[in-house]
Motif scaffolding. Structure first.
Motif, PDB file in Angstrom:
ATOM      1  N   ARG A 108       0.498  10.657 -12.910  1.00  0.00           N
ATOM      2  CA  ARG A 108      -0.490  11.160 -11.946  1.00  0.00           C
ATOM      3  C   ARG A 108      -1.131  10.015 -11.165  1.00  0.00           C
ATOM      4  O   ARG A 108      -1.525  10.182 -10.018  1.00  0.00           O
ATOM      5  N   PHE A 109      -1.238   8.841 -11.817  1.00  0.00           N
ATOM      6  CA  PHE A 109      -1.981   7.742 -11.212  1.00  0.00           C
ATOM      7  C   PHE A 109      -1.089   6.510 -11.015  1.00  0.00           C
ATOM      8  O   PHE A 109      -0.011   6.397 -11.590  1.00  0.00           O
ATOM      9  N   ASP A 110      -1.595   5.597 -10.208  1.00  0.00           N
ATOM     10  CA  ASP A 110      -0.857   4.385  -9.839  1.00  0.00           C
ATOM     11  C   ASP A 110      -1.157   3.279 -10.846  1.00  0.00           C
ATOM     12  O   ASP A 110      -2.318   2.895 -11.028  1.00  0.00           O
ATOM     13  N   HIS A 111      -0.115   2.736 -11.465  1.00  0.00           N
ATOM     14  CA  HIS A 111      -0.295   1.690 -12.478  1.00  0.00           C
ATOM     15  C   HIS A 111      -0.600   0.334 -11.860  1.00  0.00           C
ATOM     16  O   HIS A 111      -0.959  -0.611 -12.574  1.00  0.00           O
ATOM     17  N   ARG A 112      -0.503   0.218 -10.529  1.00  0.00           N
ATOM     18  CA  ARG A 112      -0.648  -1.073  -9.848  1.00  0.00           C
ATOM     19  C   ARG A 112      -2.040  -1.303  -9.280  1.00  0.00           C
ATOM     20  O   ARG A 112      -2.249  -2.260  -8.527  1.00  0.00           O
ATOM     21  N   ASN A 126       3.093  10.292  -8.691  1.00  0.00           N
ATOM     22  CA  ASN A 126       2.794  11.463  -7.862  1.00  0.00           C
ATOM     23  C   ASN A 126       1.753  11.078  -6.806  1.00  0.00           C
ATOM     24  O   ASN A 126       0.558  11.278  -6.982  1.00  0.00           O
ATOM     25  N   THR A 127       2.235  10.499  -5.711  1.00  0.00           N
ATOM     26  CA  THR A 127       1.340   9.983  -4.688  1.00  0.00           C
ATOM     27  C   THR A 127       0.963  11.058  -3.678  1.00  0.00           C
ATOM     28  O   THR A 127       1.491  12.177  -3.691  1.00  0.00           O
ATOM     29  N   TYR A 134      -3.614   6.608  -0.054  1.00  0.00           N
ATOM     30  CA  TYR A 134      -3.456   5.712   1.087  1.00  0.00           C
ATOM     31  C   TYR A 134      -4.737   5.602   1.909  1.00  0.00           C
ATOM     32  O   TYR A 134      -4.790   4.886   2.897  1.00  0.00           O
ATOM     33  N   GLY A 135      -5.750   6.334   1.526  1.00  0.00           N
ATOM     34  CA  GLY A 135      -7.032   6.269   2.218  1.00  0.00           C
ATOM     35  C   GLY A 135      -7.224   7.298   3.301  1.00  0.00           C
ATOM     36  O   GLY A 135      -8.341   7.689   3.603  1.00  0.00           O
ATOM     37  N   ASP A 139       0.927   8.842   6.888  1.00  0.00           N
ATOM     38  CA  ASP A 139       1.976   9.165   7.861  1.00  0.00           C
ATOM     39  C   ASP A 139       2.710   7.907   8.330  1.00  0.00           C
ATOM     40  O   ASP A 139       3.907   7.941   8.632  1.00  0.00           O
ATOM     41  N   LYS A 140       2.003   6.774   8.392  1.00  0.00           N
ATOM     42  CA  LYS A 140       2.602   5.519   8.848  1.00  0.00           C
ATOM     43  C   LYS A 140       3.359   4.795   7.741  1.00  0.00           C
ATOM     44  O   LYS A 140       4.147   3.878   8.022  1.00  0.00           O
ATOM     45  N   ALA A 141       3.128   5.181   6.490  1.00  0.00           N
ATOM     46  CA  ALA A 141       3.655   4.428   5.349  1.00  0.00           C
ATOM     47  C   ALA A 141       5.175   4.533   5.254  1.00  0.00           C
ATOM     48  O   ALA A 141       5.782   5.529   5.669  1.00  0.00           O
TER      49      ALA A 141
END
Length: 841
Positions: free
Chosen positions: A157-161, A208-209, A214-215, A221-223
């Protein structure tokens, strides 16, 4: 049996208020979907930190659209959260939230798993999280879950980085999942597990992003989406008349203690998965692309797949029982598989499908919802086959070791009912959440039995196994013994059948405050678990205290009846604290536990056995004023706590707030999150301000910064933030040490902030008008000082106080300094007042 059919059942529950324990009775369409699921051999493990972290939309999609075996691994049970539906906190809240997760999974079709990690409260960094958890043991449990569940795909669910950017538990859950991805396949990693499971290598792991990470949607959309899978999850299920998102909303709405009621949506919905480990599917819309999810993945599976494919193709929606002969052939072949994992999973699934096709109803009901060890219980057994399929009941094996021989033909729609007796052995363990049996640490539950680790709840110890012959082959169904009764409003009500001790006892109050050395009469409630209970009660208490009489006799005639004993507790003259425990002597046994029942309509009745302890505190405390009005918020024990130090506290409803009503009170206290949850308050704010202006004190406890019912919480500028201090031992600095609130009637010192639990406070204001005086400065290690935890402002003749300090957590723990500080808050401005007015009943 299909898990999706339980959604329709839930809707029936919502409409007719039937209890959550009602047996499952699938429709023909739901049986068909469960047959579809029999033909899919793929699995997904979703990993996060807490109940309500899970993405129910994705879980429902995987379970119901893809037909994958899907589980949610929640590292904790959510013990450190708040409770919007009652006063249960910590371990009892963890029990509630565990059951809410199970209720959610019954809706969205997933399974539920846990680790032994304890939710100790908010953490700002995974380093802190791992210091309090035993990282090695939690990693052990994550690897155990992977080896046991054998997922093809893991989704975090979350980002490890991103350590430090969100809750430390959140990032920590992802970090452990990533670390476990390869270790689960390493035979040198936690080799003691391999006595029970084999090593396992998942094929892929995703994060699961979404645009949120991305804020903004624009940034997302740009990513670069090279490593992203895009899944359309807005499916509409015609058999249910619901979209996937509507199912997900119903599931998420089961997190009622957290106020997570959710409204479903319809139409196209996208989920995005970023590849972390493994190979990226060529088809970026197919999670299982390149993974064999057919019966061909297991040796001997092709023949099973051929049979079940025909069952699916030839399924008769008007006569599901026509599928039983072929299903029984597949059942026999599955029972001979070498692959133990899929053998175990699919045997249980196909048995449930066969029972559903036959309309087979099997039940073992006790004549009471509780029994004690070394007792006998009357059972009523029922077996009915509601199909034309030939079927025979050979016997019923009870978990007490007895077998009832029957040899009865189960003719179509001919119910067979008979009585039996169940012997509860003297050695039978009592029913309680297994993770609470042993004392753990702040960060970990203590569970020694490897086979219990990860289970959502304690396995049923009392069962009846119905041994049948169907289509010439033997097949058995094990059913937990239950209790059911008829409620004049709800109708048929099911409850778990529980084993309880022969006696339990508790002190009526969990915290008893002695503001002087005057003795108090203290009620002790003793509850019988069986008829004709005789014995006596003594009290264990700290040195320096006295309790009399030394012991009291108990005689309770009827099971479930309570007897109240009054013990007189005499405190020492000096400040002191300790634990008061009733010890019940029955024969040669001594019982020191209390039995707690948690009873909410949305979860099954829970029986929890805990150490029977109440904290007694001889407290050097002074106060002014007598009468307090309390406006309830999300649920806490602050009113009871204030009564302990001698205040008359009345609970007032928002609709009763008026100048006349408030004139009887010295102060008004607003409960936690009241401005998040009590909509009517926005119409009464001026009346509260008028009360302050005329000389009263208004104390507002913490609210979350999001979801406020109104913006003007105070008569002056005040803006809430997400600032919090999670270290309960963080240094507290006095910004204005000469201020009245820190000196009258109790001199507040740093010692008053010793012994706090879980946190200092949360959701502190970060902006306020010049009329406010901030009194305290606190911060977690490495952070800037937070000065909004306690703000006071003069308004007219009275005082408005806003506090984010966690009094609602400190009071139940009997933290002396919290009581002294709150007494000062109530007493401010009343130096020359000794109120004699008494609250009018």
């Amino acid at each position: 049996m299909s898990k999706r059919y339980s959604l329709l059942l839930l809707i029936v529950f919502l409409c007719f208020s039937i209890q959550a324990q009602q047996p499952k009775k699938p429709t023909s369409s739901e049986i068909y979907e469960s047959i579809e699921k029999l033909n899919f051999l793929g699995s997904v493990l979703y990993v996060a930190a807490h109940p309500d972290d899970e993405n129910t939309r994705l879980i429902s999609f995987m379970a119901n659209d893809l037909k994958a075996r899907t589980a949610y691994l929640s590292l904790t049970r959510g013990d450190g959260g708040q409770n919007l539906i009652g006063s249960e906190l910590r371990e009892l809240l963890g029990v509630i939230r565990t059951q809410e997760l199970l209720a959610a999974r019954r809706i969205d079709g997933g399974e539920q798993m846990f680790t032994r990690a304890n939710d100790f409260g908010y953490s700002k960094h995974p380093d802190e999280t791992f210091d309090i958890w035993n990282k090695d043991e939690v990693l052990n449990d994550v690897i155990w879950a992977i080896r046991k569940f054998q997922p093809d795909v893991i989704i975090n669910r979350f980002d490890h980085r991103s350590p430090g950017s969100t809750h430390g538990h959140h990032t920590g859950s992802a970090m452990l999942s990533v670390e476990a991805f390869d270790l689960a396949n390493d035979k040198n990693s936690y080799p003691e597990q391999l006595k029970y499971v084999s090593t396992w290598q998942p094929k892929r792991q995703f994060f699961n992003t979404s645009w949120w990470f991305y804020g903004s949607q624009e940034n997302f959309d740009k990513a670069d989406k090279t490593n992203l899978l895009s899944l359309e999850v807005g499916s509409y299920f015609t058999s249910l008349g619901l979209s996937n998102s509507e199912i997900a909303a119903l599931s998420r709405s089961e997190h009622k203690s957290q106020g997570f009621g959710n409204t479903g949506s319809r139409g196209s919905e996208m989920e995005y998965l970023e590849l972390i480990n493994g190979n990226l599917p060529k088809d970026k819309s197919n999670l299982f692309d390149g993974i064999d999810t057919s019966w061909n993945r297991v040796k001997g599976g092709k023949a099973i797949g051929d049979i079940l494919k025909k069952v699916q193709e030839n399924y008769d929606f008007k006569n599901p029982s026509a599928s039983i002969p072929e299903l029984m052939k597949a059942y026999q072949l599955i029972s001979k598989l070498e692959n133990q994992h899929w053998k175990t999973v699919k045997l249980e699934d196909i048995k449930n499908v066969i029972a559903a096709c036959a309309g087979l109803y099997l039940e073992a009901a006790a004549d009471s919802n509780t029994a004690t060890p070394n007792s006998n219980v009357a059972l009523k057994l029922e077996a009915i086959n509601r199909s034309p399929q030939n079927m025979k009941l050979n016997s019923v094996s009870l978990s007490d070791g007895n077998t009832i021989q029957k040899s009865i033909e189960l003719k179509q729609n001919d119910s067979q009912r008979f009585d039996a007796e169940f012997n509860v052995a003297a050695s039978t363990a009592v029913s309680t959440p297994y993770w609470l049996n042993e004392k753990g640490t702040l960060g970990m539950y203590n569970v020694k039995d490897q086979m219990l680790i990860g289970l959502p709840e304690t396995p049923h110890l009392t069962t009846a196994t119905f041994n049948l012959t169907i289509a010439g082959q033997t097949i058995s169904y094990s059913k937990p013994i239950i209790y059911k009764t008829n409620d004049p409003v709800k109708g048929e009500v099911y409850k778990p059948f529980e084993i309880i001790p022969e006696v339990s006892a508790k002190v009526a109050e969990k915290v008893i405050i002695f503001e002087t050395d005057k003795q108090k009469d203290t009620p002790v409630l003793v509850k019988a678990g069986k008829d004709n209970l005789e014995g006596y009660v003594q009290m264990a208490y700290p040195n320096g205290w006295k309790v009399y009489p030394d012991k009291q006799k108990i005689e309770i005639k009827n099971k479930g009846e309570e007897q109240t004993l009054i013990f007189t507790v005499i405190p020492p003259k000096e400040q002191s604290e300790g634990l008061l425990t009733p010890m019940v002597h029955i024969g040669e046994n001594v019982y020191t536990k209390e039995l707690v029942e948690i009873d909410y309509d949305h979860i099954p009745l829970q029986t929890v056995l805990l150490p029977s302890e109440s904290k007694i505190v001889r407290l050097d405390i002074k106060k002014r004023g007598e009468n307090i009005a309390y406006i309830e918020g999300a649920g806490d024990v602050v009113p009871e706590s204030l009564r302990q130090i001698g205040y008359n506290v009345a609970i007032i409803k928002p609709e009763n707030i008026s100048q006349e009503t408030l004139s009887h009170f010295d102060a008004v206290v607003v409960g936690i999150r009241a401005y998040n949850t009590v909509d009517a308050l926005k119409f009464k704010q001026q009346a509260l301000y008028d009360f302050v202006e005329q000389g009263g004190n208004l104390i507002v406890q913490y609210n979350t910064s999001r979801g406020l019912i109104m913006n003007d919480l105070a008569p002056y500028e005040l803006e809430l933030s997400r600032d919090r201090v999670t270290d309960e031992n963080a240094e507290v600095r006095f910004l204005n040490p000469e201020h009245e609130l820190l000196n009258f009637p109790n001199k507040i010192t740093p010692k008053d902030f010793e012994g706090w639990t879980q946190e200092r406070g949360l959701y502190f204001p970060d902006k306020w008008g010049r009329e406010f005086t901030p009194l305290l400065s606190i911060n977690d290690k490495g952070e800037s000082p937070k000065e909004g935890s306690l703000l006071v402002a003069k308004y007219g003749k009275g005082h408005y106080i806003y506090t984010g300090l966690s009094f609602f957590r400190e009071f139940p723990e009997g933290v002396s300094g919290a009581y002294r500080l709150f007494a000062n808050m109530l007493s401010i401005g009343k130096e020359n007042i000794k109120t004699d007015k008494k609250l009018n009943d």
